[in-house]
Design an enzyme around this catalytic site. Structure first.
Site, mmCIF file in Angstrom:
data_model
loop_
_atom_site.group_PDB
_atom_site.id
_atom_site.type_symbol
_atom_site.label_atom_id
_atom_site.label_comp_id
_atom_site.label_asym_id
_atom_site.label_seq_id
_atom_site.Cartn_x
_atom_site.Cartn_y
_atom_site.Cartn_z
ATOM 1 N N LYS A 80 29.467 43.509 20.458
ATOM 2 C CA LYS A 80 29.572 43.817 19.025
ATOM 3 C C LYS A 80 28.178 44.021 18.445
ATOM 4 O O LYS A 80 27.169 43.542 19.003
ATOM 5 C CB LYS A 80 30.321 42.696 18.306
ATOM 6 C CG LYS A 80 31.780 42.619 18.732
ATOM 7 C CD LYS A 80 32.464 41.335 18.301
ATOM 8 C CE LYS A 80 33.906 41.312 18.789
ATOM 9 N NZ LYS A 80 34.555 39.993 18.559
ATOM 10 N N HIS A 89 33.759 47.062 23.361
ATOM 11 C CA HIS A 89 34.306 46.623 22.075
ATOM 12 C C HIS A 89 33.168 46.013 21.266
ATOM 13 O O HIS A 89 32.634 44.980 21.680
ATOM 14 C CB HIS A 89 35.427 45.605 22.329
ATOM 15 C CG HIS A 89 36.021 45.008 21.118
ATOM 16 N ND1 HIS A 89 36.901 45.677 20.292
ATOM 17 C CD2 HIS A 89 35.841 43.789 20.553
ATOM 18 C CE1 HIS A 89 37.248 44.890 19.288
ATOM 19 N NE2 HIS A 89 36.632 43.732 19.428
ATOM 20 N N ASN A 124 36.613 49.642 14.597
ATOM 21 C CA ASN A 124 37.594 48.556 14.606
ATOM 22 C C ASN A 124 37.954 48.215 13.163
ATOM 23 O O ASN A 124 37.073 48.025 12.324
ATOM 24 C CB ASN A 124 36.955 47.334 15.299
ATOM 25 C CG ASN A 124 37.956 46.260 15.658
ATOM 26 O OD1 ASN A 124 39.088 46.558 16.028
ATOM 27 N ND2 ASN A 124 37.546 45.016 15.498
ATOM 28 N N GLU A 125 39.278 48.199 12.881
ATOM 29 C CA GLU A 125 39.795 47.632 11.621
ATOM 30 C C GLU A 125 39.202 48.278 10.368
ATOM 31 O O GLU A 125 38.642 47.609 9.496
ATOM 32 C CB GLU A 125 39.543 46.113 11.606
ATOM 33 C CG GLU A 125 40.148 45.389 12.784
ATOM 34 C CD GLU A 125 39.933 43.869 12.765
ATOM 35 O OE1 GLU A 125 39.354 43.353 11.790
ATOM 36 O OE2 GLU A 125 40.336 43.212 13.735
ATOM 37 N N GLU A 150 44.294 43.549 22.654
ATOM 38 C CA GLU A 150 43.895 42.148 22.412
ATOM 39 C C GLU A 150 45.136 41.240 22.428
ATOM 40 O O GLU A 150 45.327 40.400 21.585
ATOM 41 C CB GLU A 150 43.156 42.031 21.079
ATOM 42 C CG GLU A 150 41.958 42.944 20.960
ATOM 43 C CD GLU A 150 41.213 42.799 19.643
ATOM 44 O OE1 GLU A 150 41.441 41.819 18.911
ATOM 45 O OE2 GLU A 150 40.367 43.665 19.339
ATOM 46 N N TRP A 181 43.651 38.827 25.323
ATOM 47 C CA TRP A 181 42.470 38.431 24.557
ATOM 48 C C TRP A 181 42.059 37.002 24.897
ATOM 49 O O TRP A 181 42.049 36.089 24.076
ATOM 50 C CB TRP A 181 42.688 38.610 23.057
ATOM 51 C CG TRP A 181 41.384 38.779 22.334
ATOM 52 C CD1 TRP A 181 40.824 37.918 21.427
ATOM 53 C CD2 TRP A 181 40.449 39.855 22.472
ATOM 54 N NE1 TRP A 181 39.624 38.402 20.980
ATOM 55 C CE2 TRP A 181 39.350 39.582 21.621
ATOM 56 C CE3 TRP A 181 40.416 41.031 23.236
ATOM 57 C CZ2 TRP A 181 38.252 40.435 21.509
ATOM 58 C CZ3 TRP A 181 39.317 41.877 23.126
ATOM 59 C CH2 TRP A 181 38.258 41.587 22.277
#
Ligand code: XIL
Length: 359
Positions: A80, A113, A161-162, A269, A316
């Site tokens: 990340k 990721h 992501n998101e 996940e 996950w």
């Protein structure tokens, strides 16, 4: 570590653990050490992955399980932006290199990721002092440096992501949106594609299987991308589900929408909460069996997808105690396939049965 037959593997781990070389609990051999169970990777026609933290790679018991059971690795944390990007053009590569080396040594693929996530924007970028053009250039440098470094070694990335709000599906007002504009998604996907012409590019999110507004927002984004030739190979459905929710038809409906759009689907996940209401203090046999049935149904639905649309299923976490959900929700929780003693749970055999019984 060379693969050992299960009984010998457990004996070695037991000795290792008894030596107190690690913080791992002592290995408790299953009821019968002659119990050999099949690795998921050997039964699956697609990669089965696990999220790992670099700090746990030296753990012998975990390594034994990882290489026996899985064929893909996702970095739970180290890839990340916040842990990786220590400043403009400055990177903490070590942990990521170790994780990629670990996976390669075990012939496992690596899923990256995640390049852009509002929750892990490093302070130097969140509070970027330069103008918007300089902000975008800093993002481009980051994406280019990271994707280029692992070109050919990381075969797929969660680029964003998101990006959408719960309940409304509105674009989150992240620093990326504020500084780059509403079309930042298109721009960062293109940056990733420019860095590696062959890496698979994913959008990753939760909620599309219970939140209609978010489902619509994601599908509208896909349609917009496809209309405007923005590079996108797949969508990751995070699949943080419970033993009894959401309905399986919500999952299959969203997957069918993605199949209709020709996209790869990553159950990216997967964890299956057994104690969402906090009514348990231990995992009961009944709830464990319900969790098993749930896993079997979900994997069965994924198996039913056309082969071209099945990217992977990734758990996950490895062991129940590793799960982020325990801290996140504050309940005792047993959401994964292995217990604290490295033993496969009924949920593991639910996954395996779904693979072995597929049509
Ligand atoms: C979580 C990790 O599991 C934790 O270890 C970390 O502290 C925070 O992030 N959705 C995501 C993941 O996309 O990156 C999050 O992972 C869980 C929610």
């Amino acid at each position: 570590m060379r693969r050992l037959a299960a009984p010998l593997f457990l004996l070695v781990c037991g000795i290792w653990a008894a030596c107190g070389k690690g913080s791992e609990p002592a290995i408790v051999a299953p009821e019968s050490t002659s119990t050999e169970y099949r690795g998921l990777k050997d039964a699956a026609p697609y990669p089965v992955g696990v999220a790992l933290q670099a700090s746990r790679l030296e753990s012998v018991p975990r390594n034994g399980l990882v290489e026996k059971v899985f064929s893909s690795v996702t970095a739970e944390y180290e890839m990340k932006m916040e842990p990786l990007s220590t400043g403009p053009g400055q990177y903490a590569w070590d942990a990521v290199d170790r994780l990629v080396d670990y996976a390669e040594a075990r012939n496992m693929q690596v899923h990256g990721h995640t390049l852009v996530w509002h929750q892990t924007t490093p302070a130097w970028l969140e509070n970027f002092a330069g103008d918007d053009a300089a902000f975008e250039e800093a993002v481009r440098v980051y994406i280019t440096d990271v994707v280029t470094r692992y070109r050919g070694r990381v075969i797929s990335w969660d680029v964003v992501n998101e990006a959408f709000e719960d309940g409304t599906g509105a674009l989150r007002n992240s620093a990326f949106r504020r500084r780059m504009g509403d079309d930042y998604l298109e721009r960062v996907f293109q940056m990733a594609r420019d860095a590696d012409p062959s890496v698979l590019l994913f959008y990753n999110d939760y909620g599309s299987i219970w939140d209609e507004a978010k489902k619509t927002a994601i599908l509208d984004m896909v349609d917009r991308f496809q209309t405007n030739d923005v590079p996108l190979d797949g969508v990751g459905l995070q699949m943080h589900v419970t033993y009894n929710s959401p309905p399986l038809e919500n999952i299959t409906d969203m997957m069918n929408e993605l199949v209709r759009r020709g996209l790869k689907i990553h159950m990216s996940e997967l964890d299956i909460r057994a104690n969402p209401d906090g009514d348990l203090t231990t995992l009961t046999a009944a709830r464990s069996e319900a969790q098993k049935a749930r896993v079997k149904a979900i994997v069965g639905a994924f198996n039913d997808l056309p082969e071209a649309n099945r990217f992977a299923i990734t758990l996950w976490g490895l062991l129940d105690p590793d799960s982020w959900l325990i801290e996140f929700w504050g309940n005792p929780e047993w959401p994964l396939l292995f217990d604290s003693q490295f033993r496969p749970k009924p949920a593991y055999f639910g996954f395996l049965e779904a693979l072995e019984e597929r049509s």
